[in-house]
Design an enzyme around this catalytic site. Structure first.
Site, mmCIF file in Angstrom:
data_model
loop_
_atom_site.group_PDB
_atom_site.id
_atom_site.type_symbol
_atom_site.label_atom_id
_atom_site.label_comp_id
_atom_site.label_asym_id
_atom_site.label_seq_id
_atom_site.Cartn_x
_atom_site.Cartn_y
_atom_site.Cartn_z
ATOM 1 N N GLU A 44 0.887 -1.160 0.000
ATOM 2 C CA GLU A 44 0.000 0.000 0.000
ATOM 3 C C GLU A 44 0.924 1.209 0.000
ATOM 4 O OE1 GLU A 44 -2.894 0.148 3.241
ATOM 5 O OE2 GLU A 44 -2.737 2.344 3.250
ATOM 6 N N ARG A 48 1.496 10.112 0.792
ATOM 7 C CA ARG A 48 1.980 11.082 1.782
ATOM 8 C C ARG A 48 3.235 11.761 1.283
ATOM 9 N NH1 ARG A 48 1.390 7.515 7.304
ATOM 10 N NH2 ARG A 48 -0.638 6.687 6.691
ATOM 11 N N THR A 71 -3.638 6.282 1.892
ATOM 12 C CA THR A 71 -3.808 7.694 2.260
ATOM 13 C C THR A 71 -4.422 8.480 1.102
ATOM 14 O OG1 THR A 71 -1.696 7.393 3.469
ATOM 15 C CG2 THR A 71 -2.741 9.538 3.616
ATOM 16 N N LYS A 131 -11.024 -0.414 6.292
ATOM 17 C CA LYS A 131 -9.811 -0.269 7.080
ATOM 18 C C LYS A 131 -10.222 0.214 8.473
ATOM 19 C CE LYS A 131 -5.547 2.470 7.104
ATOM 20 N NZ LYS A 131 -4.340 2.659 6.292
HETATM 21 C C1 3PG Z 1 -1.395 3.656 7.857
HETATM 22 O O1 3PG Z 1 -1.441 4.642 7.139
HETATM 23 O O2 3PG Z 1 -2.066 2.668 7.600
HETATM 24 C C2 3PG Z 1 -0.580 3.713 9.100
HETATM 25 O O3 3PG Z 1 0.171 4.856 9.166
HETATM 26 C C3 3PG Z 1 0.305 2.543 9.296
HETATM 27 O O4 3PG Z 1 0.394 2.430 10.653
HETATM 28 P P1 3PG Z 1 1.717 1.925 11.382
HETATM 29 O O5 3PG Z 1 2.824 2.800 10.854
HETATM 30 O O6 3PG Z 1 1.441 2.140 12.842
HETATM 31 O O7 3PG Z 1 1.918 0.493 11.020
#
Ligand code: 3PG
Length: 216
Positions: A44, A48, A71, A131
């Site tokens: 994924e 960002r 995102t 999610k």
């Molecule tokens: C996401 O966007 O899904 C999270 O930032 C991932 O979360 P983590 O860095 O705590 O695994």
């Protein structure tokens, strides 16, 4: 582009979704190679950074990694992600516009939902895999189990604050389709081109999912 059904089947088979932040698209091919080498050809790629779109293009063009966009906050990002070859779209929250544009494209979409109201909104849009983000601070596995009770057909992909120490709590829930996380693809290792180390972390994460596949 993979069909939405194939995407969900693949995510359920792997049980893990590496959430990656790529600072430079020059690292995308090496990252994809590390995911393949580690036994988890899924990513994924989060919008960002400015490198997200180009990274998706590079990784999807290889043909050996199931690449999604993360995102995703706007319809424009949906269009750019799909044009770059993303097979699925993930949002931290639930945007009707984002979901509807994904459905128009025929691309699998996983909007964020952590409340009953949000789950119902997803269902009304025809989406039954969501999610659960940020998982850790939204009550963790216990909260998902409670939330799932009234929603028999809904599948959750918890993400946020999950790692090797608590992964099993989530994978043990029948309503958890897959778990997202960044721990096996640390941003600094990716940026530094330390792909052997990334592949080793990916392989360790995969080992934690042994025997925990779900059938779609
Ligand atoms: C996401 O966007 O899904 C999270 O930032 C991932 O979360 P983590 O860095 O705590 O695994």
């Amino acid at each position: 582009m993979e069909t939405a059904m194939n995407v969900h089947a693949a995510l359920g088979a792997h049980r893990l979704v590496p959430v990656v932040v790529v600072d430079d698209a020059g690292a995308a091919d090496g990252l994809a190679g590390a995911l393949v080498a580690g036994g988890l050809p899924v990513a994924e790629v989060t919008f960002r950074t400015a490198a997200a779109e180009a990274s998706i293009r590079v990784m999807a063009a290889r043909g050996d990694v199931l690449v999604g966009a993360g995102t995703v906050l706007t319809v424009d990002q949906v269009d750019r992600a799909v044009a770059a070859g993303a097979s699925y779209v993930v949002s931290p929250g639930l945007s009707r516009d984002v979901v509807e544009r994904c459905l128009e494209h025929g691309v699998a979409v996983l909007p964020g939902a952590v409340t009953a109201t949000e789950v119902q909104a997803a269902l009304e849009l025809g989406v039954s895999t969501v999610k659960f983000f940020p998982a850790g601070t939204s009550g963790g596995a216990k909260a998902i189990a409670a939330l799932a009770a009234p929603f028999g057909g809904v599948r959750f992909v918890p993400t946020g604050g999950i790692g090797p120490a608590n992964l099993h709590e989530y994978l043990a829930l029948p309503c958890v389709h897959a778990v997202g996380g960044s721990w096996m693809v640390p941003r600094d290792l990716v940026s530094a081109g330390e792909f052997d180390k990334v592949a080793a972390l990916v392989a360790e994460a995969v080992a934690l999912t042994a025997g925990k596949e779900v059938l779609v």
